[in-house]
Design a protein around this motif. Structure first.
Motif, short mmCIF file in Angstrom:
data_model
loop_
_atom_site.label_atom_id
_atom_site.label_comp_id
_atom_site.label_asym_id
_atom_site.label_seq_id
_atom_site.Cartn_x
_atom_site.Cartn_y
_atom_site.Cartn_z
N GLN A 154 -3.53 10.68 4.30
CA GLN A 154 -2.06 10.77 4.40
C GLN A 154 -1.55 9.90 5.55
O GLN A 154 -0.51 9.26 5.44
CB GLN A 154 -1.67 12.24 4.67
CG GLN A 154 -2.03 13.16 3.54
CD GLN A 154 -0.96 13.17 2.47
OE1 GLN A 154 -0.28 12.17 2.27
NE2 GLN A 154 -0.80 14.27 1.78
N ALA A 155 -2.32 9.89 6.66
CA ALA A 155 -1.92 9.07 7.80
C ALA A 155 -1.89 7.60 7.42
O ALA A 155 -0.96 6.86 7.76
CB ALA A 155 -2.87 9.30 8.97
N LEU A 156 -2.92 7.19 6.66
CA LEU A 156 -3.01 5.79 6.24
C LEU A 156 -1.82 5.42 5.36
O LEU A 156 -1.19 4.37 5.56
CB LEU A 156 -4.33 5.55 5.50
CG LEU A 156 -4.49 4.16 4.88
CD1 LEU A 156 -4.57 3.10 5.98
CD2 LEU A 156 -5.74 4.08 4.01
N THR A 157 -1.52 6.27 4.38
CA THR A 157 -0.40 5.98 3.47
C THR A 157 0.89 5.77 4.26
O THR A 157 1.61 4.78 4.06
CB THR A 157 -0.20 7.16 2.49
OG1 THR A 157 -1.46 7.44 1.90
CG2 THR A 157 0.82 6.82 1.43
N ASN A 158 1.16 6.69 5.16
CA ASN A 158 2.41 6.59 5.93
C ASN A 158 2.40 5.39 6.87
O ASN A 158 3.43 4.74 7.07
CB ASN A 158 2.64 7.89 6.71
CG ASN A 158 3.13 8.99 5.80
OD1 ASN A 158 4.27 9.00 5.37
ND2 ASN A 158 2.25 9.92 5.46
N THR A 159 1.22 5.10 7.45
CA THR A 159 1.13 3.94 8.34
C THR A 159 1.42 2.66 7.57
O THR A 159 2.15 1.79 8.04
CB THR A 159 -0.29 3.86 8.97
OG1 THR A 159 -0.57 5.10 9.59
CG2 THR A 159 -0.38 2.74 9.99
N LEU A 160 0.85 2.57 6.36
CA LEU A 160 1.07 1.36 5.56
C LEU A 160 2.54 1.21 5.16
O LEU A 160 3.09 0.11 5.22
CB LEU A 160 0.17 1.37 4.31
CG LEU A 160 -1.33 1.22 4.59
CD1 LEU A 160 -2.14 1.34 3.30
CD2 LEU A 160 -1.62 -0.12 5.27
N ILE A 161 3.15 2.34 4.78
CA ILE A 161 4.58 2.26 4.42
C ILE A 161 5.39 1.84 5.65
O ILE A 161 6.27 0.97 5.56
CB ILE A 161 5.08 3.62 3.88
CG1 ILE A 161 4.39 3.94 2.56
CG2 ILE A 161 6.60 3.61 3.68
CD1 ILE A 161 4.66 5.34 2.02
#
Lengths: 372, 319
Positions: free
Chosen positions: A344-351
């Motif tokens: 989840q952290a990765l998804t939000n970081t990428l966005i």
């Protein structure tokens, strides 16, 4: 080039630490918010918090036996019952978010659809109790609910085993409101320092003709922007460290700083100054730019999951929140720092990084370096 | 001064600034209309005119901040319209923008070093502080300085790269008379060091006092150019005999047969002087009650030049 960027960063930083109001808004204000919100939402209760979803409704009214069971539960005086709407399709997520917001334990009792009919037919009816076994209150709470269930079954059918209380274990990580709130405060601080920093610096430097002066030197627009972003990264790092240290020292909040946290700090240091630069381009006067920055940052703060989970917002607000860059920074910081959920952290970081690239490029293109 | 000069190669001419039929339009509004002038090495050149005349637009074209819409301009031999040349110009010019303020919370010294760091080579900040006479204030934050001192910081900042030409856009606007004179003192020091200075101003006395060459611009067009003396001799009109504080009463007491006198703001009577008339006028005044008034002969100034050329005066505010 490096020396010029360093000079820009150092100039901004000196101006920052020599300004009492800047220190207040960047450091003291977020800490003050943490203390205030921690104190308001941190108070405990002698009763057990228990979420209850009664799915057994008839024409939107609880059925006879389900209502009876709830009344008995209430009469014990042991619970603060919090109703989860029957139409809520994912009651566990609902409870998770609401419990974080109100600093309650995540415990859910579900009376299933058809409960009344099952009891009347003389078959065994099952009630589900979701709770974390590591929850310190679990044993006593489960004991009380079990007693209530057995007593009620005995009362309505003279058969104590007619109602079955099924306990379902869930992992709640024991997240408190303050654990939820601290990443939000970090996100809010990055938002305000970034947007206001860019708006005020570009606005006032333009009014004071400092930008005009710099434009007559070999300094390029890109170097100026990199200097501003570098300065924002330093401020963001200071804010992050101070807030986390304060949260740990006062409220015992433990956070994990990982690569996603770094990515989010970088993203926020590009994203929010980028938004500020776009704003500064449309609103030339420093004073109006300040008002415009307020108009942008306040809705983001309140809808972007800073103070309370977005899931508790009305549906239309949830949709709006999805378009707010702060939402992804806040969510990312929470998943990275507190929940330790890398995917989840990765998804939000990428966005957040994607939005950051868009806004910093747009801000850079729109920014007037020469006079026309 | 001459129009239509051929472009020189960078660094191979004494002509530091060459402007040829330069124009700048914003839609239908013509800010600068077909102007030409040159600035030679070591000169102090004053671009004189009221607010909105086109001074700042012109100077900002020369500083590569605006693009011209017509004509040509070269600074130090480099074309201001060419991107590659602009980088060379920026390295070698010093600029004090109109209403410039340095960074509030940096000290005088830090500000000079801040702007100096934008260049490959910078002059020693302490030497510049000495040049603008701010030794006592070197560690003072900029925001705590008075208007005059701030402007001196601006001058130091404009010199930090040891420029070949310094552009000073209205350097004394808004300053009190004493602060203005202090800034003039710094500009005089630059002049004595052989710096080339391009000065824009709406103060006639400033241009007259500081400049070697003055170009007067009005409504985007240059209406006269030359040394202050040349401009005054050509366009200033006649010397004037001034009778101080004589008022309306004094006007009635003037003897018959004098040139047409006028009453000025402070109650002074002004009488235009034609060659050889001074003695006669003084003798006739001696027979009147005005003989004990303070009398002086005033040489025309650039104010008179502007009045004669445009039919109006420029106010203190530049309008």
């Amino acid at each position: 080039m490096r020396s010029r960027i360093y000079t820009i960063i150092s100039g901004h930083f000196k101006s920052w630490y020599r300004s009492k109001s800047s220190i207040f808004w960047t450091i003291a204000f977020p800490l003050l918010l943490i203390v205030l919100f921690g104190a308001i939402f941190g108070s405990g209760s002698t009763k057990f918090d228990l979420y209850l979803q009664n799915q057994d409704l008839s024409a939107n009214t609880p059925t006879y036996f389900s209502q009876g069971y709830i009344t008995v539960l209430n009469n014990t005086g042991a619970f603060n019952l919090h109703v989860v709407p029957a139409e809520q399709p994912d009651p566990l997520t609902y409870v998770k978010n609401d419990a974080q917001l109100h600093n309650r334990g995540q415990r859910l009792l579900v009376i299933p659809l058809g409960f009344n009919a099952t009891v009347m037919s003389g078959k065994n009816a099952t009630i589900q109790l979701y709770m974390d076994q590591s929850d310190q209150a679990s044993a006593s709470l489960a004991g009380i609910v079990h007693s209530v269930t057995v007593s009620y079954a005995a009362a309505i059918a003279k058969a104590p085993n007619h109602l079955i209380l099924q306990q379902v274990g869930i992992v709640t990580k024991n997240i408190r409101y303050i654990d939820f709130f601290i990443p939000g405060v970090i996100g809010m601080t990055l938002l305000t320092t970034g947007v206001f920093g860019a708006v005020n610096t570009n606005g006032s430097y333009r009014e004071l003709k400092i930008i005009k002066k710099l434009a007559t030197t070999p300094l390029s627009k890109i170097e100026w922007i990199l200097g501003m972003v570098g300065y924002q990264m330093i401020l963001a790092t200071i804010s992050l460290v101070v807030i986390l240290f304060f949260g740990y020292a006062i409220f015992g909040v433990t956070a994990t700083i990982d690569i996603y946290t770094v990515g989010l700090v970088v993203a926020a240091s590009l994203l929010f100054p980028g938004i500020g630069m776009v704003l500064a381009n449309f609103v030339k006067e420093a004073e109006s730019a300040d008002a415009a920055a307020n108009a942008i940052t306040f809705p983001m703060m309140f809808l972007g999951g800073t103070f309370w989970p977005r899931e508790t917002l009305p549906d239309i607000m949830k949709i709006i929140a999805n378009f707010m860059p702060l939402t992804y920074v806040n969510d990312g910081l929470r998943y990275a720092l507190i929940y330790a959920e890398p995917a989840q952290a990765l998804t939000n970081t990428l966005i957040a990084l994607g939005l950051a690239s868009f806004f910093i490029v747009l801000g850079s293109v729109l920014m007037n370096w020469k006079e026309e | 001064m001459s129009d239509n000069l051929p472009a020189s190669l960078p660094g191979q001419s004494d002509r530091v600034v060459q402007v040829d039929k330069l124009s700048k339009k914003y839609g239908d509004n013509v800010a600068v209309n077909d102007i030409s002038f040159n600035l030679t090495k070591g000169e102090v050149f004053a671009f004189l005119g009221p607010n909105g005349a086109g001074k700042t637009t012109t100077v900002e074209i020369l500083e590569c901040l605006r693009n011209p819409t017509g004509g040509r301009a070269r600074v130090l031999g480099y074309d201001v319209s060419k991107r590659s040349d602009q980088a060379q110009i920026r390295k070698r010019i010093g600029v004090l923008p109109q209403d410039f303020n340095a960074i509030d919370r940096l000290t005088v010294r830090e500000n000079i070093n801040y702007f100096g760091a934008m260049f490959k080579h910078q002059l020693d900040a302490d030497k510049l502080i000495e040049l603008v006479d701010l030794k006592d204030k070197r560690d003072e934050q900029f925001k705590k300085l008075s208007g005059g001192l701030k402007q001196r910081v601006g001058l130091a900042v404009s010199l930090v790269n040891d420029p070949d030409v310094v552009f000073l856009d209205e350097p004394t606007t808004g300053l009190d008379p004493r602060a203005r004179r202090d800034v003039w003192g710094v500009i005089e020091r630059l002049k004595s060091q052989g710096k080339t200075v391009f000065l824009t101003t709406h103060y006639m006395d400033e241009a007259e006092y500081l400049a070697d060459i003055v170009s007067i611009i009005d409504h985007g067009q240059i209406i006269a150019s030359g040394t202050p003396d040349q401009l005054i001799d050509t366009h200033g009109g006649k010397k004037t005999l001034i009778i101080r504080d004589a008022g309306e009463e004094g006007l009635k007491q003037l003897p018959q047969g004098l040139p047409k006198a006028e009453l000025r703001n402070a109650g002074d009577i002004a009488i235009p002087l034609h060659n050889g008339e001074l003695t006669n006028i003084l003798m006739s005044l001696a027979q009147t009650p005005l003989h004990d008034k303070e009398i002086e002969v005033r040489r025309p100034t650039l104010d008179d030049v502007f009045l004669n050329l445009t039919g109006r005066r420029v106010s203190e505010e530049g309008n």
